[in-house]
Scaffold this motif. Sequence first.
Motif: not given
Length: 307
Positions: A142-149, A163-178
Motif C-alpha cells: 500500500e502507499p503511504l507506509g501502511i502496507g505490510s508483508a 487493518v489495525d485501528p490506525g489504518g496500518f495493515v498487519e500481515a498475518t499467517a500460519t507458518v509450517h516449518p518442517a
Amino acid sequence: MLVAVCGLWVAVRAGGVEPPWPGSALLAFTPWVVVPAVVGLGVAATIRDRWATAAAAATVLVLALVVVPRSWGTGGESDGVVLRVMTANLRVGGADATTIVDLVRDNRIDVLALQEYTPEAGDAFDRAGLAALLPYRVADPEPLGIGSALFARTPLTGGATPVDPGGFVEATATVHPAGAAAVMVRSVHPCAPYTRAHERCWQRGLAGEPRATTRGTARLLMGDFNATLDHPGLRRLLASGYRDAAATTGTGLKPTWPEDLVPVATLDHVLVDARIGVRTVSVHPVPDTDHRAVCAVLTLPGQPDAG
C-alpha cells in the motif's frame, strides 16, 4: 529540581501510568534517564542534602531494577526445531532491498516480516531475488507506509491482511516449518504516538494485538511496535504471556531507531509465547530507512504426533 524530575519520571514508569502526550512518547527514552539520575545523586551527595540524596538513590535503584535486566537476559534457550526470523520497517518502502535480501541469505532467515511495504518495495524485492529465498508470501503493498508483508521459506496458510485501528495493515499467517508445530506470525505496526491525535490509535493498536496463549497454535509477533518495554501498552501485551526475544537474550538495550540519526530507542521487537525458545537476537543497519532490522534465532516444539 534534577532529582525531582528524574524521580517523577521513574514514578510514572514504575507505576504503569500512561502519561498524556507527549509523555507517552518520552517514555521511550527511559533507559537514558539513568544518566541525569546518577548526576543528581552525585550532586545531592556532594552538597550533603540527605533528603535529596535518599530520593536520588531510590530513583537510581528503581531505574536499575527496570532497565539493567534487559542487558543480562532472563534465559530463553531451549531444544527444538530452529526457526530464524527477521523484521524490518522499510520507511515508506524506501529501504535498500538488496541489503535486506543479503541479510536474509546470510542469516538463513525462514520468516521475514516487513512494515511500510509499498508497491515499489515489492518490485524492488522481486528484482533483488527475495522470492528465490522465501517463495511463500502474504502481502498487501500500500502507499503511504501502511502496507505490510510476510515472506517464508515454507508454506503459509490462513493468510490475512487485517487493518489495525490506525489504518496500518498487519500481515498475518500460519507458518509450517518442517518438523515443527505450526506458528501464527504477525507483522506488527501500530501507528506512532507522534502527536496527541495519534496517541489514541497507538494505544488501541497495541491493545488489539493477539494475546499470548498456551493452547492451540503458538504465536509470534514481530515488527515495529512504536513502543519500548517502558510503555504500559506493550507491557500489558507481554503480561498476557509473551517474552521479548531481545530482553530474554540480554540484548534488550540495543536501540533500533532512529538509524538515520542516532539510535536511542528500541521500537522493533520479536515477541514469542511461552512455547517458543530464543537463542540469539541481533540488530542490523539497513540503508535508506530509519529502523534497524532485527534478526532472531528461535526454537519451536516438534510436530505433534498425528495419533
